[in-house]
Design a protein around this motif. Structure first.
Motif, mmCIF file in Angstrom:
data_model
loop_
_atom_site.group_PDB
_atom_site.id
_atom_site.type_symbol
_atom_site.label_atom_id
_atom_site.label_comp_id
_atom_site.label_asym_id
_atom_site.label_seq_id
_atom_site.Cartn_x
_atom_site.Cartn_y
_atom_site.Cartn_z
ATOM 1 N N ILE A 27 0.984 -1.098 -0.109
ATOM 2 C CA ILE A 27 -0.010 0.427 0.363
ATOM 3 C C ILE A 27 1.022 1.030 -0.067
ATOM 4 C CG2 ILE A 27 -1.574 1.599 1.360
ATOM 5 C CD1 ILE A 27 -2.486 -1.358 2.530
ATOM 6 N N ASN A 29 -0.092 4.670 -0.221
ATOM 7 C CA ASN A 29 -0.662 5.845 0.155
ATOM 8 C C ASN A 29 -0.112 7.928 0.410
ATOM 9 O OD1 ASN A 29 -3.598 4.783 0.410
ATOM 10 N ND2 ASN A 29 -2.592 4.064 2.979
ATOM 11 N N SER A 34 -4.570 9.464 5.672
ATOM 12 C CA SER A 34 -4.917 8.141 5.628
ATOM 13 C C SER A 34 -4.626 7.726 6.965
ATOM 14 C CB SER A 34 -3.925 7.003 4.663
ATOM 15 O OG SER A 34 -4.086 7.368 3.565
ATOM 16 N N PHE A 35 -5.708 6.302 7.181
ATOM 17 C CA PHE A 35 -6.113 6.721 8.358
ATOM 18 C C PHE A 35 -4.464 5.627 9.844
ATOM 19 C CE2 PHE A 35 -6.143 1.344 9.481
ATOM 20 C CZ PHE A 35 -6.382 0.568 8.220
ATOM 21 N N THR A 69 -9.774 6.376 2.670
ATOM 22 C CA THR A 69 -11.245 5.971 2.014
ATOM 23 C C THR A 69 -12.105 5.809 3.827
ATOM 24 O OG1 THR A 69 -10.158 3.766 2.159
ATOM 25 C CG2 THR A 69 -11.530 4.858 -0.107
ATOM 26 N N ASP A 103 -5.531 3.115 -6.834
ATOM 27 C CA ASP A 103 -7.036 2.632 -5.895
ATOM 28 C C ASP A 103 -7.434 3.821 -5.850
ATOM 29 O OD1 ASP A 103 -8.637 2.487 -3.500
ATOM 30 O OD2 ASP A 103 -6.645 1.847 -2.294
ATOM 31 N N ASN A 122 -8.217 -0.552 -8.664
ATOM 32 C CA ASN A 122 -8.396 -0.991 -7.283
ATOM 33 C C ASN A 122 -9.512 0.410 -7.493
ATOM 34 O OD1 ASN A 122 -8.836 -2.076 -5.199
ATOM 35 N ND2 ASN A 122 -7.032 -0.645 -4.145
ATOM 36 N N ASP A 190 -13.596 -8.563 -3.884
ATOM 37 C CA ASP A 190 -12.163 -8.536 -2.488
ATOM 38 C C ASP A 190 -13.494 -7.984 -2.386
ATOM 39 O OD1 ASP A 190 -11.574 -7.532 -0.813
ATOM 40 O OD2 ASP A 190 -10.194 -5.567 -1.421
ATOM 41 N N LEU A 193 -12.917 -5.967 3.514
ATOM 42 C CA LEU A 193 -13.135 -5.644 5.802
ATOM 43 C C LEU A 193 -12.970 -4.502 5.297
ATOM 44 C CD1 LEU A 193 -10.181 -8.365 5.972
ATOM 45 C CD2 LEU A 193 -12.240 -8.801 6.388
ATOM 46 N N GLY A 222 -7.673 -7.366 2.480
ATOM 47 C CA GLY A 222 -7.237 -6.772 2.514
ATOM 48 C C GLY A 222 -7.502 -6.297 4.787
ATOM 49 N N ARG A 260 -3.293 -7.087 0.960
ATOM 50 C CA ARG A 260 -2.940 -5.753 0.327
ATOM 51 C C ARG A 260 -2.531 -5.313 1.310
ATOM 52 N NH1 ARG A 260 -5.072 -1.255 1.599
ATOM 53 N NH2 ARG A 260 -4.837 0.597 -0.239
HETATM 54 N N1 HH2 Z 1 -8.317 -0.959 1.742
HETATM 55 C C1 HH2 Z 1 -8.314 0.714 2.213
HETATM 56 C C2 HH2 Z 1 -7.884 0.668 1.207
HETATM 57 N N2 HH2 Z 1 -8.350 0.508 -0.403
HETATM 58 N N3 HH2 Z 1 -8.955 -1.613 -1.630
HETATM 59 C C3 HH2 Z 1 -8.909 -2.988 -1.225
HETATM 60 N N4 HH2 Z 1 -9.731 -3.662 -2.599
HETATM 61 N N5 HH2 Z 1 -8.972 -3.704 0.153
HETATM 62 C C4 HH2 Z 1 -8.741 -3.188 1.007
HETATM 63 O O1 HH2 Z 1 -9.694 -3.578 2.043
HETATM 64 C C5 HH2 Z 1 -8.942 -1.554 0.429
HETATM 65 C C6 HH2 Z 1 -8.384 -0.360 -0.188
HETATM 66 C C7 HH2 Z 1 -8.161 1.368 3.419
HETATM 67 O O2 HH2 Z 1 -6.620 0.928 3.572
HETATM 68 P P1 HH2 Z 1 -5.881 2.035 3.810
HETATM 69 O O3 HH2 Z 1 -5.906 1.977 1.946
HETATM 70 O O4 HH2 Z 1 -4.881 2.219 3.844
HETATM 71 O O5 HH2 Z 1 -6.212 3.942 4.285
HETATM 72 P P2 HH2 Z 1 -7.011 5.028 3.700
HETATM 73 O O6 HH2 Z 1 -8.595 3.934 2.892
HETATM 74 O O7 HH2 Z 1 -7.340 5.553 4.788
HETATM 75 O O8 HH2 Z 1 -5.867 5.994 3.094
#
Ligand code: HH2
Length: 280
Positions: A27, A29, A34-35, A69, A103, A122, A190, A193, A222, A260
């Motif tokens: 990942i 970001n 982001s969290f 997200t 993403d 994604n 997917d 989660l 993920g 992921r």
């Molecule tokens: N989870 C997040 C973002 N994108 N894409 C898929 N396909 N599956 C996941 O579980 C998924 C995803 C959330 O995680 P992260 O990118 O670390 O956080 P943020 O959305 O706050 O950037």
């Protein structure tokens, strides 16, 4: 769609990744919020360096995101998302040998990033916007169809199901059929989660991944650093690596083809061991 279709490899533009082992998606970001890693890779050079490190640690795919997200995250314009992600995608695709994923939920961002070197789309909205299917199909890209309900702004209040596993499976099956019909290259599903899911929902999904592998499509999971791990351990997002390793191990043993993760080095080790056990 058949439930026993064979998937021996992911095809992502010019790349082919055999699925005789579980793949690791790292990942990246490029966001301020982001969290778990917001603000760490906002500078393009820092982001590219992070991608280099992840590939060195064993990432098979790098997933670049320019909009958080997390629940309640404020939406970002396409312009701003592109400003964050495009230079990173161009540089990573040019320098590193691994496929790059974008993403995003926005067709404009998808199209521009796929033109700039990304080979996988994604979409956390699971291609609910038909223009996203077109963007992936036109570019000959692979797609990840993730299940969620609502948007990051509304999803917490939408975490209610009559039959969680059946509803998630049905959504993934329908969207995958549409993507395949439109000509998307590889289609990966997917269960999403943490997206419109309570901690209990996430655990139920992780304990029943066979419901999704039975679709006959590659499965991505993920769990990385997500709040259900905090719920179980009491740890903040940056301190959930061990819990993530446990969830990654469960994912691999449950049949995931791709995991992921943020912490590529430690998770790669867990994947290598869990994968060897699964296939022994
Ligand atoms: N989870 C997040 C973002 N994108 N894409 C898929 N396909 N599956 C996941 O579980 C998924 C995803 C959330 O995680 P992260 O990118 O670390 O956080 P943020 O959305 O706050 O950037």
């Amino acid at each position: 769609m058949t439930t026993d279709a064979k998937h021996e490899a992911l095809r992502l533009g010019p790349h082919r990744l055999p699925l005789d082992r579980t793949l690791v998606m790292g990942i990246l970001n490029v966001t301020p919020d982001s969290f778990s890693d917001g603000g760490q890779h906002l500078d393009a050079a820092v982001a590219v360096a992070r991608a280099r490190t992840m590939v060195g640690e064993g990432a098979d795919i790098v997933d670049v995101g320019g909009e958080s997200t997390r629940p309640g995250a404020p939406p970002v314009s396409a312009e701003e998302e592109l400003r964050r992600t495009l230079p990173v995608i161009e540089a990573v695709a040019a320098e590193l040998r691994v496929p790059v994923s974008i993403d995003t939920t926005k067709p404009e961002v998808a199209r521009r990033c796929l033109a700039a070197g990304a080979v996988m789309l994604n979409d956390i909205q699971g291609l609910r916007d038909p223009a996203m299917i077109g963007a992936a199909a036109d570019a000959g890209a692979a797609v990840v169809i993730m299940h969620m309900k609502g948007t990051p702004q509304t999803m917490v209040s939408e975490a209610a199901y009559d039959d969680l596993l059946a509803e998630v499976r049905e959504f993934l099956e329908q969207q995958a059929a549409a993507a395949l019909e439109a000509g998307a290259q590889s289609v990966i599903v997917d269960p999403g989660l943490g997206f419109a899911k309570t901690a209990e929902h996430n655990l139920t999904i992780l304990n029943h991944l066979d419901v999704f592998t039975s679709l006959g499509l590659p499965l991505l999971v993920g769990p990385s650093r997500k709040s259900f791990i905090g719920h179980l351990t009491g740890r903040p997002a940056k301190d959930r690596v061990a819990g993530t390793v446990a969830a990654v191990t469960a994912s691999v043993l449950g049949g995931a083809d791709v995991v992921r993760v943020h912490d590529v080095g430690v998770c790669k080790q867990a994947v290598l061991v869990a994968d060897a056990i699964r296939r022994a």
